[in-house]
Design an enzyme around this catalytic site. Structure first.
Site, PDB file in Angstrom:
ATOM      1  N   ASP A  68     -61.305  10.013  -9.179  1.00  0.00           N
ATOM      2  CA  ASP A  68     -62.343   9.227  -9.834  1.00  0.00           C
ATOM      3  C   ASP A  68     -63.668   9.966  -9.597  1.00  0.00           C
ATOM      4  O   ASP A  68     -63.740  10.942  -8.855  1.00  0.00           O
ATOM      5  CB  ASP A  68     -62.381   7.783  -9.302  1.00  0.00           C
TER       6      ASP A  68
HETATM    7  C1  BGC Z   1     -64.912   4.775 -12.834  1.00  0.00           C
HETATM    8  C2  BGC Z   1     -63.732   5.261 -13.632  1.00  0.00           C
HETATM    9  C3  BGC Z   1     -64.194   6.051 -14.822  1.00  0.00           C
HETATM   10  C4  BGC Z   1     -65.047   7.199 -14.341  1.00  0.00           C
HETATM   11  C5  BGC Z   1     -65.514   8.118 -15.444  1.00  0.00           C
HETATM   12  C6  BGC Z   1     -65.903   5.890 -12.539  1.00  0.00           C
HETATM   13  O1  BGC Z   1     -67.073   5.396 -11.999  1.00  0.00           O
HETATM   14  O2  BGC Z   1     -64.467   4.182 -11.637  1.00  0.00           O
HETATM   15  O3  BGC Z   1     -62.932   4.181 -13.997  1.00  0.00           O
HETATM   16  O4  BGC Z   1     -63.113   6.498 -15.578  1.00  0.00           O
HETATM   17  O5  BGC Z   1     -66.180   6.664 -13.673  1.00  0.00           O
HETATM   18  O6  BGC Z   1     -66.487   7.553 -16.205  1.00  0.00           O
END
Ligand code: BGC
Length: 749
Positions: free
Chosen positions: A285
């Site tokens: 993530d």
């Molecule tokens: C989130 C993810 C997301 C990623 C990319 C993160 O802050 O937890 O779910 O896909 O950002 O935007």
């Protein structure tokens, strides 16, 4: 045999064991020998630096020139957050034409519940209990997004959420493992398509794993799930999505029992790769690698980069940990070259299977007419209709169009085009969104009076004289309440789940006008609305319904569509009941409706109140159970029968029942099949969903329905740490929600 021949014989033996001793696991992503040949061929030409470059994902946006040099040098394998097709083409051109090996970019985006055409938030999608419709929605999202060059979406989110304070409950399918798994599979199929072509968008199942169990419902917080809970409740939806062919997976932010997921060898290497044989791509993530430093799991970026690669994570989203340290870690021997090669294989496999090498560019002109195509809007409207849940109706709904001359439209969500889209709707434009107010004005020109009452859901007001005066003149009051998009989603947790601001007071004031009041709540989570129920004749609950929310809700309110949504999550009476979910284990002292505080004499001294498990002030029951939802007609279940009384562990239970539409309107019911394992090596949930069917019946119609339950579905991870069906007695219900129905019993031998 001399020493040399002995060594040669041993080597041959080892090779033989490797080739036929260990059966090869089938590919979960469906790779082919030709794809693998291409992967190996490319890999053999790559320098270590180029390999590490493929493992680096950065957030784009801004001028292409910012990234041009790094792309040319092969230092970026993937970008996210660029949606302009022209710029995406330019990025691809630099990679394909100007980098040494011409490897195209994987362009990712959070296309969570639609791209331009926004569908209901995932919690609302789950409320449809209609995987085929959800698959269709994911396909629409894919067609729109891939036309602009986005070939990877960070969806579906499969985190089980049993705490509505957690803002990201909006992004998942709610509290149930089985429903979550079916929704996840549907989305994977929809995004990736039946066959690989230019409209295929790789799915990314997330967040692996346990993220939804954040302590206190505070986003990013620690979780403490046991291995058994992980395996029985939290992992199955991920496994189902992997089996459905999901190309990629994202590790989560949380540390579970002290181990952050991005450095968790057990879940990534042992379970995902080892047990499930996943051969897709694992991405972190956003900076979850770097956050292992904040967690106190690694001292610096170099250490967390090593922990992540050791755990089996292929791509680094935004920590710059791999690009900065992997080469050095390989050279020093701290990380094996083979670990890098495996990661790059997983990345190249996805790029090749997506056809990016053959078709790196999109046709910019062709992309525009696909966005908000009429068929897409139509699918979004149907989905929003199926997703709304009717929680109360004293007979006021459906309204009859010719009986209401003056319609008062009020409430902060009546005309909030951005907010009805919900969280993660970056690409949905409010100019294309149809609000309830717009839809009503279009349908009933000259008959709608709009007095918002409150501008924002958080606004506080003492008096509502103006809106109440209009209510007195109106034939019906339509109040649109809830919470704006910003109040749920990532990092947007809440501690108080009542309607915010003076919304409850507004509803109470409207009721005092003496006209029928229909409340519609649009929200990202199940709010605690018990105190609002007496102040409306009917209440429709719409998890943020998306672009076409307005027309869908108006169709429901006026009976052109009949509600069929069911709650994918338990509705609480008060936030203090958290966590309260239908598939809990049984205590030794189950609540039996014993005395509540209100019934205890103020003077009563210390007394025994029955000694069961409940709250003195709120009992132990929810406001609405999981699976609940009314229709404009009524349904009755009868004649529930099993084909046998006993089944072998590899058998299939066939259940038949008669479903009758006992009302005077056509309607659709979601029949739900639940089971309980009465005695296990560990205690088992009081009920677990194991099947559902949407059944449409004409007014007065009855139908005999059959459903099948493979006994293998009853398997769980028991005391011995093995997944199996434990023979014994089971109960089975077929009912309209998780708290209704009479059980029938069967035995597994
Ligand atoms: C989130 C993810 C997301 C990623 C990319 C993160 O802050 O937890 O779910 O896909 O950002 O935007």
């Amino acid at each position: 045999m001399n020493h040399r021949t002995r060594i040669l014989a041993l080597a041959a033996l080892l090779a033989l064991a490797a080739s036929c001793g260990q059966p090869q696991k089938p590919s979960t992503v469906g790779t082919t020998p030709e794809v693998e040949r291409r992967v190996e061929q490319l890999l053999s030409q790559m320098t270590l630096a180029e390999k590490v470059g493929q493992m680096n994902q950065v957030s784009a946006g801004g001028p292409v020139s910012n990234y041009a040099d790094a792309l040319r040098a092969g230092q970026i394998g993937s970008i996210l957050n660029e949606v302009d097709p022209g710029r995406i083409n330019e990025y691809q051109r630099i990679c394909v034409e100007e980098s040494r090996l011409g490897i195209p970019l994987l362009v990712g985006r959070d296309v969570i519940h639609g791209f331009h055409t926004v569908f209901p938030i995932p919690l609302g999608l789950a409320a449809t209990f209609d995987p085929a419709l959800v698959e269709e929605g994911a396909r629409v999202a894919s067609v729109e997004a891939t036309a602009q060059g986005i070939r990877w979406t960070f969806s579906p989110m499969l985190d089980i959420a049993r705490d509505p304070r957690w803002g990201r409950i909006a992004e998942g399918s709610g509290e149930d493992t089985w429903l979550d798994a079916r929704m996840g599979e549907a989305m994977v199929r929809g995004y990736q398509g039946a066959q690989w072509d230019a409209t295929s968008m790789a799915a990314c199942v997330k967040h692996f794993v346990g993220y939804g169990a954040a302590e206190g419902g505070r986003d990013y917080n620690s979780t403490f799930l046991t291995e058994r809970q992980l395996r029985n409740v939290y992992l199955p939806p991920f496994e189902a999505a992997v089996r459905a062919g999901a190309m990629t997976l994202m590790t989560s932010f949380n540390d579970n029992d002290g181990v952050p997921s991005t450095g968790n060898r057990f879940v990534v290497k042992d379970v995902l790769r080892g047990e499930w044989g996943f051969d897709g791509l694992v991405v972190t993530d956003w900076d979850s690698m770097g956050e292992m430093i904040a967690h106190g799991f690694g001292a610096d970026r170099k250490e967390v980069a090593r922990q992540a690669i050791d755990a089996g994570v292929d791509m680094d989203m935004m920590t710059y940990g791999y690009i900065s340290h992997l080469e050095e870690l390989v050279r020093s021997g701290a990380v094996k070259q083979s670990a890098i090669d495996d990661a790059v294989r997983n990345i190249l496999r996805v790029k090749i299977m997506l056809g990016l090498f053959e078709n790196p560019y999109v046709d910019v002109e062709a992309a525009a007419p696909l966005q908000y195509a009429p068929a897409h809007l139509e699918a979004a409207r149907r989905t929003a209709e199926e997703s709304a849940v009717l929680l109360k109706n004293d007979g006021v709904l459906p309204l009859s169009a010719d009986k209401v001359r003056t319609i008062l439209v009020t409430g902060p969500m009546a005309d909030a085009p951005h907010d009805q889209l919900g969280t993660w709707a970056f690409d949905g434009q409010k100019e294309h969104t149809v609000t309830p107010l717009q839809a009503l004005r279009e349908r009933f020109p000259g008959r709608v009076v709009y007095v918002p009452g409150l501008k924002y859901t958080r606004e506080h007001k003492d008096r509502f004289d103006e809106v109440v005066a209009v209510a007195r003149r109106a034939d019906v009051v339509l109040a649109f309440l809830g919470e704006e998009a910003i109040l749920s989603g990532e990092a947007h947790s809440l501690a108080d789940l009542n309607l915010m601001g003076s919304q409850s007071e507004l509803l109470a004031a409207l009721r005092s006008a003496g006209k029928p009041v229909v409340a519609t709540v649009m929200a990202g989570r199940p709010l605690t609305i018990e105190r609002d129920l007496p102040n409306c004749g009917a209440l429709l609950y719409a998890f943020h319904p998306g672009t076409m929310g307005g027309p869908a809700l108006v169709n429901l309110i006026f009976g052109d569509a009949t509600p069929s949504g069911k709650t994918p999550v338990t509705f609480l009476r008060t936030v203090g009941q958290v966590p309260l979910y239908y598939n809990h284990n049984m205590t030794g002292r189950p609540y039996n409706g014993e005395t509540l505080l209100a019934d205890i004499e103020p003077e009563a001294g210390q007394t025994s109140l029955g000694n069961t498990s409940y709250y003195l002030d709120y009992g132990a029951y929810p406001l609405f159970p999981f699976g609940y939802g009314l229709s404009y007609t009524s349904f009755a279940y009868s004649g529930i029968a099993l084909d046998k009384g006993e089944y072998p562990v590899d058998g299939t239970v066939k259940v038949s029942f008669t479903l009758s539409n006992t009302g005077s309107r056509d309607g659709t019911e979601v029949a739900q099949l639940y089971v309980r394992d009465l005695v296990g090596s560990v205690t088992r949930p009081v009920r677990e969903l194991k099947g559902f069917r949407r059944i449409s019946l004409r007014a007065g119609e009855s139908r005999t329905v059959e459903m099948e339950l493979p006994v293998a579905e009853l398997a769980f991870w028991g005391l011995d740490g093995v997944k199996k069906v434990e023979p014994g007695e089971f109960q089975l219900w077929v009912a309209g929600d998780s708290a209704s129905g009479e059980p029938v019993s069967f035995i597994v031998r």
